[in-house]
Design an enzyme around this catalytic site. Structure first.
Site, PDB file in Angstrom:
ATOM      1  N   LYS A 157       3.546 -12.606  -4.407  1.00  0.00           N
ATOM      2  CA  LYS A 157       2.966 -11.300  -4.116  1.00  0.00           C
ATOM      3  C   LYS A 157       2.873 -11.154  -2.605  1.00  0.00           C
ATOM      4  CE  LYS A 157      -1.041  -8.356  -4.502  1.00  0.00           C
ATOM      5  NZ  LYS A 157      -2.420  -8.333  -4.082  1.00  0.00           N
ATOM      6  N   HIS A 200       0.854  -1.200   0.000  1.00  0.00           N
ATOM      7  CA  HIS A 200       0.000   0.000   0.000  1.00  0.00           C
ATOM      8  C   HIS A 200       0.885   1.243   0.000  1.00  0.00           C
ATOM      9  CE1 HIS A 200      -2.473  -3.023   2.426  1.00  0.00           C
ATOM     10  NE2 HIS A 200      -3.111  -2.903   1.287  1.00  0.00           N
ATOM     11  N   CYS A 219      -9.601 -18.925  -5.152  1.00  0.00           N
ATOM     12  CA  CYS A 219      -9.236 -17.726  -5.925  1.00  0.00           C
ATOM     13  C   CYS A 219      -7.747 -17.804  -6.268  1.00  0.00           C
ATOM     14  CB  CYS A 219      -9.515 -16.484  -5.087  1.00  0.00           C
ATOM     15  SG  CYS A 219      -8.767 -14.980  -5.748  1.00  0.00           S
ATOM     16  N   HIS A 258      -5.902 -15.067  -3.992  1.00  0.00           N
ATOM     17  CA  HIS A 258      -5.866 -15.230  -2.536  1.00  0.00           C
ATOM     18  C   HIS A 258      -5.646 -16.669  -2.054  1.00  0.00           C
ATOM     19  CE1 HIS A 258      -7.722 -11.212  -2.838  1.00  0.00           C
ATOM     20  NE2 HIS A 258      -7.144 -11.009  -1.674  1.00  0.00           N
TER      21      HIS A 258
HETATM   22  N1  MSP Z   1     -10.304  -1.245  -2.011  1.00  0.00           N
HETATM   23  C1  MSP Z   1      -9.745  -1.750  -3.212  1.00  0.00           C
HETATM   24  C2  MSP Z   1      -9.422  -0.626  -4.175  1.00  0.00           C
HETATM   25  C3  MSP Z   1     -10.574   0.256  -4.549  1.00  0.00           C
HETATM   26  S1  MSP Z   1     -10.084   1.553  -5.599  1.00  0.00           S
HETATM   27  C4  MSP Z   1     -11.519   2.261  -6.123  1.00  0.00           C
HETATM   28  C5  MSP Z   1      -8.478  -2.531  -2.906  1.00  0.00           C
HETATM   29  N2  MSP Z   1      -7.880  -2.247  -1.747  1.00  0.00           N
HETATM   30  S2  MSP Z   1      -6.554  -2.937  -1.184  1.00  0.00           S
HETATM   31  O1  MSP Z   1      -6.415  -2.473   0.176  1.00  0.00           O
HETATM   32  O2  MSP Z   1      -6.585  -4.334  -1.385  1.00  0.00           O
HETATM   33  O3  MSP Z   1      -5.383  -2.270  -1.968  1.00  0.00           O
HETATM   34  C6  MSP Z   1      -4.981  -2.753  -3.215  1.00  0.00           C
HETATM   35  C7  MSP Z   1      -3.855  -1.892  -3.733  1.00  0.00           C
HETATM   36  O4  MSP Z   1      -2.762  -1.858  -2.789  1.00  0.00           O
HETATM   37  C8  MSP Z   1      -3.239  -2.470  -4.986  1.00  0.00           C
HETATM   38  O5  MSP Z   1      -3.941  -2.097  -6.145  1.00  0.00           O
HETATM   39  C9  MSP Z   1      -1.879  -1.859  -4.932  1.00  0.00           C
HETATM   40  O6  MSP Z   1      -1.978  -0.515  -5.313  1.00  0.00           O
HETATM   41  C10 MSP Z   1      -1.541  -1.944  -3.457  1.00  0.00           C
HETATM   42  N3  MSP Z   1      -0.925  -3.229  -3.128  1.00  0.00           N
HETATM   43  C11 MSP Z   1      -1.407  -4.179  -2.286  1.00  0.00           C
HETATM   44  N4  MSP Z   1      -0.520  -5.212  -2.238  1.00  0.00           N
HETATM   45  C12 MSP Z   1       0.520  -4.944  -3.041  1.00  0.00           C
HETATM   46  C13 MSP Z   1       1.692  -5.621  -3.381  1.00  0.00           C
HETATM   47  N5  MSP Z   1       2.051  -6.785  -2.878  1.00  0.00           N
HETATM   48  N6  MSP Z   1       2.513  -5.020  -4.280  1.00  0.00           N
HETATM   49  C14 MSP Z   1       2.221  -3.807  -4.836  1.00  0.00           C
HETATM   50  N7  MSP Z   1       1.112  -3.158  -4.534  1.00  0.00           N
HETATM   51  C15 MSP Z   1       0.247  -3.697  -3.631  1.00  0.00           C
HETATM   52  O7  MSP Z   1      -8.066  -3.314  -3.732  1.00  0.00           O
END
Ligand code: MSP
Length: 524
Positions: free
Chosen positions: A305, A24, A155, A158
């Site tokens: 990941k 994040h 999935c 996940h």
């Molecule tokens: N809530 C949704 C997004 C809604 S946008 C209208 C969501 N949230 S999330 O908390 O799962 O965050 C996903 C985002 O966090 C990914 O798209 C990415 O930007 C970032 N990442 C989460 N894990 C990541 C990695 N392991 N590597 C890079 N980015 C990562 O999806």
């Protein structure tokens, strides 16, 4: 400095069902660096981030912790998600939470408008749902489970079992937008970047779009469907709309016209939502589609990941507590090609910190300031006539600034940093070659010594400006040490697109002692 063109950029809004991790943080600092660059270029910049607080995932996390979903998100957002922005030195202009009335009310209006325009209908549905993704999964992302999930469908992202859902739902006529979307990708080749992401989206849409289920009736943690209170709006439809509601969609037409459309930076895991569903929703409402969607890669830990649910999550503070926020920002933004996957390791982070930040940039800054103190009583000397060696530096600085700006236009922060780093390397080489410590021993070389130190200090002036979007903290320290604050004004006011113009630092300004920008760290 807001006379320029509009530049509105967003991060995804994160699920605060759990704590933030470095993935994040990666997206957030990338967007912050892009926003800071444009802000400093005088573009009318707006950076949005926030949290996505509805849906089944949140409901279950709250239940598992014995509190209401609202209590759960309030706690996580205040205790962990707001502080993340401090930890990483992020200068966002707004933070939207999807449980805010400014969002909820406008989402209802938007969905009602699509209903009134005939893009929404009621139907029956049965499909496999992943709560982790909050998505009915397409065939290609359903795999056979292993270990404890042997015999179940799981999935692909996940590795957790999917749930068979059978409900009456409202559907959005996504299938009607196939041709218009393909036309969009054709006429705006940069709509989805990088190229690999674009190709994936184009082939996905070419293979045919199904209508999208946009409501749920099995639980109530969401925004009520305005014409049918027994349903809540699908969390992704709710979430995507944050980008519009946060800039005044439906409430402040002036603000909306000024900001919209946005650039969205997302992880590739959520590319399709942004590059397919979201523009189709906007087309259906008669609004402009986004200016572009950039999908970056995944941070991999041990080849997979990184994710909290797989217990490989690393908290950003684990890194910033040891190396500082600038090093965090620099490391992720320079070491990984933006758009591709990248492996994180503590060894790589430590090695780059030492080589590039401490020995490369930090040492260049310390020794230049120290030599001006020692040989010129702390006053920046004037430059005498230029030699070829000096002219080469002037050209490297000018070229690097131009190349960096061009790279930022392409969202390639890593390439921008690589271009800027040619200045660090060239100046370190220039000092070694000119040996100011030897020149200092010969009174006849006094003017030459001044030229060499002016060149190094002026090169650092350009570096401070060009690196400030990536490393705001250390460049601010350097700026003060160069005596630039008093003579040429605040760092944030230096126009970044002119950073390569030579001769801005004023001879006669006083340098100040500089503590090491990147101190030695105890090995983590
Ligand atoms: N809530 C949704 C997004 C809604 S946008 C209208 C969501 N949230 S999330 O908390 O799962 O965050 C996903 C985002 O966090 C990914 O798209 C990415 O930007 C970032 N990442 C989460 N894990 C990541 C990695 N392991 N590597 C890079 N980015 C990562 O999806």
């Amino acid at each position: 400095m807001t006379s320029g063109r509009s530049f509105y950029i967003t991060t995804p809004i994160y699920y605060p069902s759990d704590l933030p991790h470095i993935g994040h943080g990666y997206t957030t600092v990338a967007v912050d660096a892009l926003a800071r660059w444009h802000r400093q270029a005088g573009d009318d910049t707006w950076m949005l981030t926030g949290t996505d607080e509805h849906g089944q995932k949140m409901l279950r996390a709250a239940a598992a912790n014995g509190v209401t979903p609202q209590e759960w998100v309030d706690k996580l957002v205040t205790e962990s998600w707001f502080p993340l922005l401090e930890t990483l030195d992020v200068a966002n202009d707004d933070f939207i939470r999807t449980t805010q009335p400014r969002h909820e009310e406008r989402v209802q209006e938007f969905v009602k408008a699509l209903y009134d325009r005939g893009y929404i209908y009621a139907g029956e549905y049965e499909a496999l749902y992943c709560v982790g993704c909050e998505e009915f999964k397409p065939e290609a992302e359903i795999v056979d489970g292993t270990g404890p999930f042997e015999g179940l469908k799981v999935c692909a992202i996940h590795s957790k079992p999917l749930e068979l859902l059978q409900e009456k739902n409202y559907f959005f006529k996504l299938s009607e937008f196939q041709d218009r979307l393909l036309e969009l990708y054709k006429t705006e080749p940069d709509f989805v970047r990088p190229e690999s992401a674009r190709n994936e989206v184009v082939s996905f849409v070419r293979s045919g779009l199904k209508d999208l289920s946009i409501s749920r009736s099995a639980f109530d943690w969401g925004i009520t469907v305005p014409w049918d209170p027994s349903h809540v709006i699908y969390v992704w439809v709710d979430a995507l709309l944050n980008y519009a509601t946060a800039v005044g969609y439906g409430t402040d037409p002036e603000q909306f016209a000024r900001r919209w459309p946005a650039f969205h930076v997302v992880g590739k895991d959520i590319l399709r939502f942004h590059a397919v569903i979201w523009p189709a929703m906007l087309m259906a409402a008669g609004l402009d589609v986004p200016r572009g969607v950039f999908a970056h890669g995944w941070l991999l830990v041990g080849g997979e990941k990184m994710s909290k649910s797989k217990l490989t999550g690393i908290a950003p503070t684990e890194i910033t507590d040891v190396f500082g926020s600038d090093a965090y920002r620099f490391y992720f933004l320079s070491a990984i090609a933006f758009g591709q996957d990248g492996s994180f390791s503590w060894e790589d982070l430590s090695a780059r910190y030492q080589a590039e930040l401490a020995n490369g940039f930090g040492n260049l800054a310390s020794r230049t300031v120290a030599m001006i103190s020692k040989y010129f009583d702390g006053v920046v000397p004037p430059a005498g006539p230029s030699t070829d060696l000096d002219a080469a530096i002037h050209k490297i600085v000018a070229d690097a600034a131009t190349a960096a700006d061009a790279a930022i236009e392409r969202f390639r922060i890593d390439e921008a940093i690589a271009a800027i780093w040619t200045i660090v390397d060239a100046l370190n080489g220039y000092i070694t070659e000119n040996e100011p410590w030897a020149l200092a021993k010969d009174e006849a070389q006094r003017e030459r010594l001044g030229t060499v130190l002016y060149t190094a200090a002026e090169g650092l002036r350009a570096l401070a400006v060009l690196l400030s979007p990536v490393m705001p903290e250390s460049t601010a320290k350097l700026w003060v040490a160069l005596g630039a604050e008093g003579s040429i004004g605040a760092l944030a006011d230096q126009p970044i697109r002119d950073a390569g113009t030579w001769g801005v630092l004023r001879p006669g300004s006083s340098v100040e002692a500089l503590t090491p920008l990147f101190p030695r760290v105890e090995q983590a």
